[in-house]
Design a protein around this motif. Sequence first.
Motif, PDB file in Angstrom:
ATOM      1  N   ARG A   1     -25.225  26.120  15.462  1.00 45.55           N
ATOM      2  CA  ARG A   1     -25.532  24.706  15.700  1.00 45.55           C
ATOM      3  C   ARG A   1     -24.543  23.824  14.949  1.00 45.55           C
ATOM      4  O   ARG A   1     -24.136  24.155  13.829  1.00 45.55           O
ATOM      5  N   ALA A   2     -24.185  22.698  15.584  1.00 41.44           N
ATOM      6  CA  ALA A   2     -23.236  21.776  14.951  1.00 41.44           C
ATOM      7  C   ALA A   2     -23.572  20.345  15.331  1.00 41.44           C
ATOM      8  O   ALA A   2     -24.191  20.084  16.370  1.00 41.44           O
ATOM      9  N   GLU A   3     -23.121  19.404  14.494  1.00 41.22           N
ATOM     10  CA  GLU A   3     -23.345  17.983  14.769  1.00 41.22           C
ATOM     11  C   GLU A   3     -22.327  17.442  15.753  1.00 41.22           C
ATOM     12  O   GLU A   3     -22.604  16.478  16.474  1.00 41.22           O
ATOM     13  N   THR A   4     -21.129  18.023  15.763  1.00 43.09           N
ATOM     14  CA  THR A   4     -20.091  17.635  16.719  1.00 43.09           C
ATOM     15  C   THR A   4     -19.663  18.870  17.480  1.00 43.09           C
ATOM     16  O   THR A   4     -19.803  19.999  16.992  1.00 43.09           O
TER      17      THR A   4
ATOM     18  N   GLY B   1     -17.583  21.549  15.858  1.00 45.06           N
ATOM     19  CA  GLY B   1     -18.130  22.216  14.688  1.00 45.06           C
ATOM     20  C   GLY B   1     -17.842  21.490  13.390  1.00 45.06           C
ATOM     21  O   GLY B   1     -17.405  20.340  13.388  1.00 45.06           O
ATOM     22  N   PRO B   2     -18.113  22.165  12.264  1.00 42.76           N
ATOM     23  CA  PRO B   2     -18.420  23.596  12.141  1.00 42.76           C
ATOM     24  C   PRO B   2     -19.848  23.947  12.589  1.00 42.76           C
ATOM     25  O   PRO B   2     -20.753  23.126  12.472  1.00 42.76           O
ATOM     26  N   TYR B   3     -19.997  25.177  13.091  1.00 44.93           N
ATOM     27  CA  TYR B   3     -21.289  25.676  13.550  1.00 44.93           C
ATOM     28  C   TYR B   3     -21.946  26.516  12.466  1.00 44.93           C
ATOM     29  O   TYR B   3     -21.326  27.418  11.907  1.00 44.93           O
ATOM     30  N   GLU B   4     -23.195  26.186  12.173  1.00 43.04           N
ATOM     31  CA  GLU B   4     -23.957  26.960  11.189  1.00 43.04           C
ATOM     32  C   GLU B   4     -24.770  28.030  11.903  1.00 43.04           C
ATOM     33  O   GLU B   4     -25.162  27.879  13.059  1.00 43.04           O
TER      34      GLU B   4
ATOM     35  N   VAL C   1     -14.213  28.300  16.592  1.00 43.31           N
ATOM     36  CA  VAL C   1     -15.537  27.749  16.294  1.00 43.31           C
ATOM     37  C   VAL C   1     -16.557  28.808  15.873  1.00 43.31           C
ATOM     38  O   VAL C   1     -17.739  28.490  15.739  1.00 43.31           O
TER      39      VAL C   1
END
Length: 556
Positions: free
Chosen positions: A219-222, A225-228, A178
């Motif tokens: 940060r990610a929506e799920t 990830g993916p994490y920005e 991640v």
Amino acid sequence: MTIIKNPVIPGMAPDPSIICVDERYYIATSTFHWTPGIQLFESKDLANWQLVGYALNNEEVNLRGTNTPAGIWAPHLSYDPQTKRFWLAYSHMVNMAGREFNADSYAIWATDIRGPWSEPIYFTSIGFDPALFHDEDGRHYLTILEWETREGYQAPGHIVLAEIDLPSGKLLSPWHRVTQGFTTRGCAEAPQIYKHQGAYFLLLASGGTGYAHGVEVGRAETIFGPYEAHPSGEPILTSSPRHLFSLGDPDAGHFEMVNPHSVMQKAGHGSLVHTHTDEWFMAHLMARPLEGQLLNPLGREASIQRMHWTEDNWLEMEDGSNLAKMTFKGLAGVPIDNEPNTDLFDSFQEPQYLLEFMTPYRQQHQSWVSTQKRQGFLRIYGGNSLFSQMNPAIMATRATSFTYEVETLLEFQPNHYSQTAGLGLYYDSNNWLYAHVTYSEEKRCPYLTLLQAKLGQRIEYVNTRVIVPEGNIQLKIGYDHGIANVYYRLEEQETWQILLQDLSVAYLSDEGVNGMPGEIGGFTGLFTFIGAVDAHQHQSYADFAYYKVTNHSPAS
């Protein structure tokens, strides 16, 4: 709002993991080769932190033979509101040779922070720094650093995440990598998941645990990830804010990143807490070098910074910078009852001695340390040489200031030269200073002398000896910014006498021990101790009448 000084927990209190439960705050910290394992602190105001116990205090782990700085690493403290259980995930680092970094990771749980804690639940040996996340839907996740040993691959490894079953410890999903794409300082470790406004946030300790240390966030929506990356492309908290791109560089020291304008160095390894006053703070480790040097005798200490969320849901320090500060504004509407004080005193009148006493490598047990043998004294039976990583008989407390005195009164009747008892400064088995009473075959009576270990070398002060006719003596060591003065006082004397003065002991520090030039040799910290040695029959003992530590400079 009250202004609080950092560090909030001075001395060895690294990798602080913080939570809030029922308007009380708790921090767990690493303990490495020291027992009992995992310090647990409690506070109601974020300024005064009381040691309330240890999580590994019943022989759950064997630390005999542990090399500095292996042992118990980076405990992660969490609370599951659905089951009302405290959880502690931690790694037992058993080997660091060959950069293999073999660690076994476990978790324990309790319904009260003071315990009792469950038996350890094995998770994995994929790496180190495990952390648990309890999601709102009742599912649980484990994050950890997957340690990499192969040539040509990402060093020191990737952060991975999996769903886990509690309390069995079984993985319910494959490991997901991640951290691709958002860490720039490299040496990413200590991953922790948080959730805010429906988004998942992954906190990382990055840059190595030296002068480039920092906290990065994605940060990610799920959750997988993916994490920005944070929009700044930089750590959100550090003591060295200038840019460093070191992805793939396994160097943990980065001495070139020291900040000459800051008292605080090495700020990183953060843990986030949402307070009962609806505020956000981050606990993190830090270090304070000796003035003009890159030596940190107090190890890595625990500090706190005030944080906030931006309008576009990113976490940052409240002042908008990423430079960790030596002060912060406390909890809104929560008064601070008194100033923090880390002085210690124990007259050994009670059955339980100071909770702050810790022991390297071995467990504390009444077979060798007890207040029950003689009223008003702590009796310590002699163990191995202080060079031993198996059974040294040492009772020690964390050094918490750059200027302090530690003293004791002991009664000791040795009858062999390999029997000793006294007072000292201790980093690990290869690095210590020991003022002690032993036996003179020529004089046929006890005498006081000094022994030192420096990078494993034994240094005996053969010309520094004082006869102690009755075997009773007061000892005192004054420590002042890396310089030690050793004093004694016999019963008939009214003033302290000098045994040795102006001895440099600055090497008793994270950078001064065991490491190669340019490397950090340890990351634990200096302790003061009373103890005894019996390499003859393991039958002699010393009775200590009191133990006193007086700090002469503020903890911060």
